[in-house]
Design a protein around this motif. Structure first.
Motif, PDB file in Angstrom:
ATOM      1  N   MET A 207       0.835  -1.208   0.000  1.00 40.88           N
ATOM      2  CA  MET A 207       0.000   0.000   0.000  1.00 40.88           C
ATOM      3  C   MET A 207       0.869   1.256   0.000  1.00 40.88           C
ATOM      4  O   MET A 207       0.671   2.195   0.765  1.00 40.88           O
ATOM      5  CB  MET A 207      -0.937   0.016   1.208  1.00 40.88           C
ATOM      6  CG  MET A 207      -1.784  -1.250   1.371  1.00 40.88           C
ATOM      7  SD  MET A 207      -2.966  -1.510   0.032  1.00 40.88           S
ATOM      8  CE  MET A 207      -4.143  -0.215   0.373  1.00 40.88           C
ATOM      9  N   SER A 210      -0.662   4.777  -0.115  1.00 40.35           N
ATOM     10  CA  SER A 210      -1.499   5.194   1.015  1.00 40.35           C
ATOM     11  C   SER A 210      -0.694   5.545   2.254  1.00 40.35           C
ATOM     12  O   SER A 210      -1.254   5.792   3.315  1.00 40.35           O
ATOM     13  CB  SER A 210      -2.493   4.070   1.366  1.00 40.35           C
ATOM     14  OG  SER A 210      -3.276   3.742   0.244  1.00 40.35           O
ATOM     15  N   THR A 216      -3.010   4.193   7.951  1.00 41.56           N
ATOM     16  CA  THR A 216      -2.555   3.145   7.031  1.00 41.56           C
ATOM     17  C   THR A 216      -1.158   2.687   7.403  1.00 41.56           C
ATOM     18  O   THR A 216      -0.843   1.493   7.358  1.00 41.56           O
ATOM     19  CB  THR A 216      -2.575   3.658   5.586  1.00 41.56           C
ATOM     20  OG1 THR A 216      -3.885   4.112   5.274  1.00 41.56           O
ATOM     21  CG2 THR A 216      -2.172   2.554   4.620  1.00 41.56           C
ATOM     22  N   LYS A 252      -1.808  -4.020  -3.440  1.00 38.61           N
ATOM     23  CA  LYS A 252      -2.848  -3.069  -3.004  1.00 38.61           C
ATOM     24  C   LYS A 252      -4.144  -3.785  -2.577  1.00 38.61           C
ATOM     25  O   LYS A 252      -5.222  -3.213  -2.605  1.00 38.61           O
ATOM     26  CB  LYS A 252      -3.172  -2.056  -4.108  1.00 38.61           C
ATOM     27  CG  LYS A 252      -1.975  -1.240  -4.583  1.00 38.61           C
ATOM     28  CD  LYS A 252      -2.383  -0.267  -5.671  1.00 38.61           C
ATOM     29  CE  LYS A 252      -1.225   0.638  -6.089  1.00 38.61           C
ATOM     30  NZ  LYS A 252      -0.104  -0.087  -6.705  1.00 38.61           N
TER      31      LYS A 252
END
Length: 614
Positions: A207, A210, A216, A252
């Motif tokens: 990720m 993010s 996150t 992701k």
């Protein structure tokens, strides 16, 4: 003189008749040896009542019928020989051919029953002659009809193993190996592909885009810890001359991203794949792995559903069902004095563990008294069930001498008090004004030592606390096996858990007091500035094991664990796979001097029952 002449004529006639029978028998044998089975069968039929050659003629009549593909005729004649000539010294030959006919006609249950009366070498020859030549489909049908026959099971397992690696029915092979205790040796069907360097694709939900969001970053810290652990192991392997190159790919958490990685050719040169973690990407990567024969391994999951039908897909950790099964094996050795138990579970995941535990321990003649799903709302009721007490008055049933004897028995506590009127509550006195004394016992509704242990598959703080509390209140010898999560619960103290000798299902156990952990801790502090987390350890151990396995066994590193032997770990306890696609090594731990120690490995290595209640 006339009598003598008559006797001589009778003897001469008998001798002539015998010579004639012998001639007919030899001619019948000649026709048989020439393959003229119709003529031989007719000739032997004419002699099957002969006083001298009847047994042999009947026997060869049956063999002739077999050669003419008349199994029913042959079988009937062989059975007649058993009845008509029970003392014939060739009866074992008759048994052999009856067994042969049963095998030949597919009457396997009858054939194996009859084969038990044969000499061992005859029996083995027949079994190998028929089962050894059966097709995989034929053995599959034979096993379906005779699921408890070890001979069929063994030949069926051998036939499955002869199939190409990615075409085998691995689940059936596992079933056969477990049921009939078949030792599956090293698998050479996977090619030995050794390289100077290996490319390992690490497909995880990093990720990256993010990471500007603090939440996150925190939530994804375990992924970065996992990968950092892999990187540290990679460096250590390189110092040993083992070159593993890690190529990280961010899924992701999306299947579409995984699909694009495949279509773009990013994974074409991978020798192995670590990940993915989520079902969406995993579906595409697993299909790619299977089609291209690239081994993949999930570093953190215990859900064996992600393996699917891909023989190249593995779990680094034990599956939930494996955890239950191995915990039950441990319990079967430990709780030998009392084979009654309760099993409780909470979630769907826990139910997989609990059901595997039940299925395994019942095979060891244990009796599951209660098997229940629980919620936090049930916590109070559990405690009531186990701690509820009632009184039993003794002086109305026993003499004082008997009551005194009862009080001396281990675990029996006789109490006394003044007797009161049930209606008024007043103390009752005798003629001398002395209180009348009653003797009584307080008993639990669930009697002490009425069960041997409890298996509680739950990560609930409240439920775990109630199980611990109720066992402590009872003060009997009920054992408990729970999850390692319990050690993190604030409501339960380590001292309490150690005092009750609670065992913990600890699939991710590693000894923080070991020298190897101290070495790794120094490496992490020097290189990343902090001590290793649990996920650092997972990443390190997995990569270190891959490197060692690839050095010895090449690209298809699973060649090194298909023999089922224990491969000791560097920090964690090790790997043990065999025919399974998940790690079969499940540490069961307990507290000793407030330190967590592995108990199950001692059972595996020593083969002892040191931890039995005996």
């Amino acid at each position: 003189m006339r009598t003598l002449i008559f006797s001589f004529l009778l003897i001469s006639a008998a001798s002539l008749c015998a010579q004639t029978s012998q001639g007919e028998y030899l001619e019948a044998k000649r026709q048989f040896s020439l393959g003229n089975y119709t003529e031989a069968k007719q000739a032997f039929q004419n002699l099957n009542t002969d006083r001298i050659f009847g047994e042999y003629a009947s026997f060869y009549y049956a063999l002739s019928a077999m050669k003419l593909n008349q199994p029913k005729v042959a079988e009937d004649m062989l059975k007649q020989i058993q009845v008509k000539y029970p003392d014939w010294d060739q009866q074992q030959e008759v048994d052999y051919w009856l067994t042969y006919l049963a095998f030949d006609q597919g009457k396997l249950w009858q054939a194996f029953r009859q084969a038990e009366s044969l000499p061992e070498n005859w029996k083995n020859f027949l079994i190998d002659n028929f089962l050894g030549k059966m097709s995989l489909e034929g053995l599959d049908s034979a096993y379906a009809l005779n699921p408890n026959n070890s001979y069929i099971g063994t030949y069926y397992a051998e036939a499955i193993q002869k199939q190409p690696y990615d075409e085998r029915d691995q689940l059936m092979l596992l079933e056969l190996a477990e049921k009939f205790e078949i030792q599956i040796g090293r698998d050479e069907s996977l090619p030995l592909v050794k390289k100077e360097e290996y490319a390992v694709a690490v497909i995880l939900p990093f990720m990256y885009e993010s990471l500007v969001t603090p939440k996150t970053v925190i939530r994804n810290s375990i992924i970065f810890d996992l990968y950092q652990g892999m990187e540290q192991a990679q460096k250590q392997l390189e110092e040993q001359g083992i070159k593993l190159h890690l190529f990280p790919f961010d899924t992701k958490k999306k299947g579409s991203v995984a699909y694009d990685l495949i279509k773009g050719g990013s994974l074409d040169n991978a020798d192995a794949i670590i990940g993915p973690l989520y079902s969406g990407p995993s579906k595409f990567i697993s299909q790619f792995s299977k089609e291209n024969k690239i081994t993949m391994i999930n570093p953190v999951s215990s859900n064996d559903e992600i393996i699917g039908d891909n023989p190249y897909s593995y779990l680094f950790k034990p599956a939930y069902s494996t955890q239950g099964r191995e915990a039950a094996k441990f319990a079967a050795k430990k709780f030998t004095d009392n084979k009654k138990l309760f099993i409780f579970y909470e979630t769907d995941r826990d139910s997989i563990v609990a059901n595997a535990y039940r299925e395994t321990i019942e095979r060891d003649s244990f009796f599951v008294v209660r098997f229940e799903r629980l919620t936090n709302e049930d916590a109070q009721q559990i405690q009531i069930d186990f701690t509820e007490q009632y009184e039993v008055r003794l002086d109305t049933m026993y003499s004082q001498e008997e009551i005194d004897s009862i009080s001396l028995m281990p675990g029996r506590l006789v109490r006394t008090r003044s007797l009161r009127n049930e209606e008024t509550g007043r103390i009752i006195r005798d003629r001398n004004g002395e209180d009348v004394i009653e003797s009584y016992e307080v008993k639990f509704t669930v009697q002490p030592d009425s069960i041997g242990h409890i298996f509680a598959a739950t990560s609930s703080n409240l439920l775990a606390n109630n199980f611990i509390s109720m066992v402590e209140v009872r003060s009997d010898s009920i054992g408990i096996i729970g999850y390692r999560d319990w050690l993190n619960f604030s409501l339960v103290s380590y001292a309490q858990l150690e005092r009750l000798q609670v065992n913990f299902l600890s699939p991710s156990y590693y000894d923080v007091e070991s020298d190897s952990f101290e070495r790794i801790k120094r490496i992490f502090v020097e290189n990343i500035g902090k001590e290793p987390s649990e996920y650092h350890i997972y990443g390190y151990e997995l990569t270190w094991q891959l490197g060692q396995l690839m050095k010895e066994h090449g690209k298809y590193f699973q060649r090194g664990w298909l023999d089922g032997e224990l491969r000791p770990g560097y920090i964690m306890e090790g790997l043990k796979y065999g025919l399974y696609n998940d790690n079969q090594l499940v540490p069961i731990t307990t507290l000793q001097n407030l330190e967590l120690k592995n108990q199950s490995v001692k059972q595996i290595v020593d083969g002892t029952n040191e931890y039995s209640d005996k």
